[in-house]
Design a protein around this motif. Sequence first.
Motif, short mmCIF file in Angstrom:
data_model
loop_
_atom_site.label_atom_id
_atom_site.label_comp_id
_atom_site.label_asym_id
_atom_site.label_seq_id
_atom_site.Cartn_x
_atom_site.Cartn_y
_atom_site.Cartn_z
N VAL A 34 0.82 -1.22 0.00
CA VAL A 34 0.00 0.00 0.00
C VAL A 34 0.84 1.26 0.00
O VAL A 34 0.50 2.24 -0.67
N GLU A 35 1.95 1.26 0.71
CA GLU A 35 2.76 2.48 0.82
C GLU A 35 3.49 2.84 -0.47
O GLU A 35 4.04 3.92 -0.60
N SER A 36 3.49 1.94 -1.46
CA SER A 36 4.15 2.24 -2.73
C SER A 36 3.20 2.93 -3.72
O SER A 36 3.61 3.27 -4.83
N ALA A 37 1.96 3.17 -3.31
CA ALA A 37 0.98 3.78 -4.22
C ALA A 37 1.42 5.17 -4.65
O ALA A 37 1.87 5.98 -3.84
N THR A 38 1.27 5.43 -5.93
CA THR A 38 1.57 6.76 -6.48
C THR A 38 0.34 7.64 -6.33
O THR A 38 -0.77 7.15 -6.06
N ALA A 39 0.52 8.93 -6.56
CA ALA A 39 -0.62 9.86 -6.51
C ALA A 39 -1.68 9.46 -7.54
O ALA A 39 -2.88 9.53 -7.27
N GLU A 40 -1.24 9.02 -8.71
CA GLU A 40 -2.18 8.60 -9.75
C GLU A 40 -2.96 7.37 -9.32
O GLU A 40 -4.17 7.26 -9.57
N GLU A 41 -2.30 6.42 -8.67
CA GLU A 41 -2.98 5.21 -8.21
C GLU A 41 -3.96 5.52 -7.08
O GLU A 41 -5.05 4.93 -7.04
N ILE A 42 -3.60 6.44 -6.20
CA ILE A 42 -4.53 6.84 -5.15
C ILE A 42 -5.76 7.50 -5.77
O ILE A 42 -6.90 7.21 -5.38
N ALA A 43 -5.54 8.35 -6.76
CA ALA A 43 -6.67 8.99 -7.45
C ALA A 43 -7.54 7.94 -8.14
O ALA A 43 -8.77 8.02 -8.08
N GLU A 44 -6.92 6.96 -8.75
CA GLU A 44 -7.68 5.87 -9.39
C GLU A 44 -8.51 5.11 -8.36
O GLU A 44 -9.68 4.80 -8.59
#
Length: 180
Positions: free
Chosen positions: A138-148
Amino acid sequence: MADDDLPEETVDRAERLTRLAREAVDDAEAAAYREERAELLGDHGYTARVREDDPGETLVLHPDEWVDDGMIHPERVEDTSRAVERSLSGPGDPEEWDAVDEHNREVTDRVREAHGDVHGDNAAAFADFMSNHYARQVESATAEEIAEFLTEYYPRNAWPSEDQRAVVEESVELVFDAVE
């Protein structure tokens, strides 16, 4: 990778610092993350670079002794297993799915214990998303992945309650807090 070369926690932290530097909004913040990564890896005699010629980008960690003037000298490389590579885009290694999912569940449990079921359920949905769609922690999530996650996955797949929807962004922040 030899067990005595670079601890897994160090690799994970170097990856996280690299992602933070890439997503930083100002140059000073990005430089501070890269400096922290350099110090962390320097303590182990390693250095980092981001290889951008792959489809996507890859963080490469390797021993300092392989490098001179910013270039790797192949004649200095005795054991390539000492290098570590982590993809910075796209899915992680599906072979490591069980370990990734276990890690993500532990983080979810920490959020649930510290902040209750509403945040815990949101954390579990985020863990499902990162484990199943990206095979990454979970901590490797990018800003784009969080937005997705927030705009596409969560409304369609999590079946959130009104209480959960009201705090989902805070829940995602609590996931990152639980890891650090």
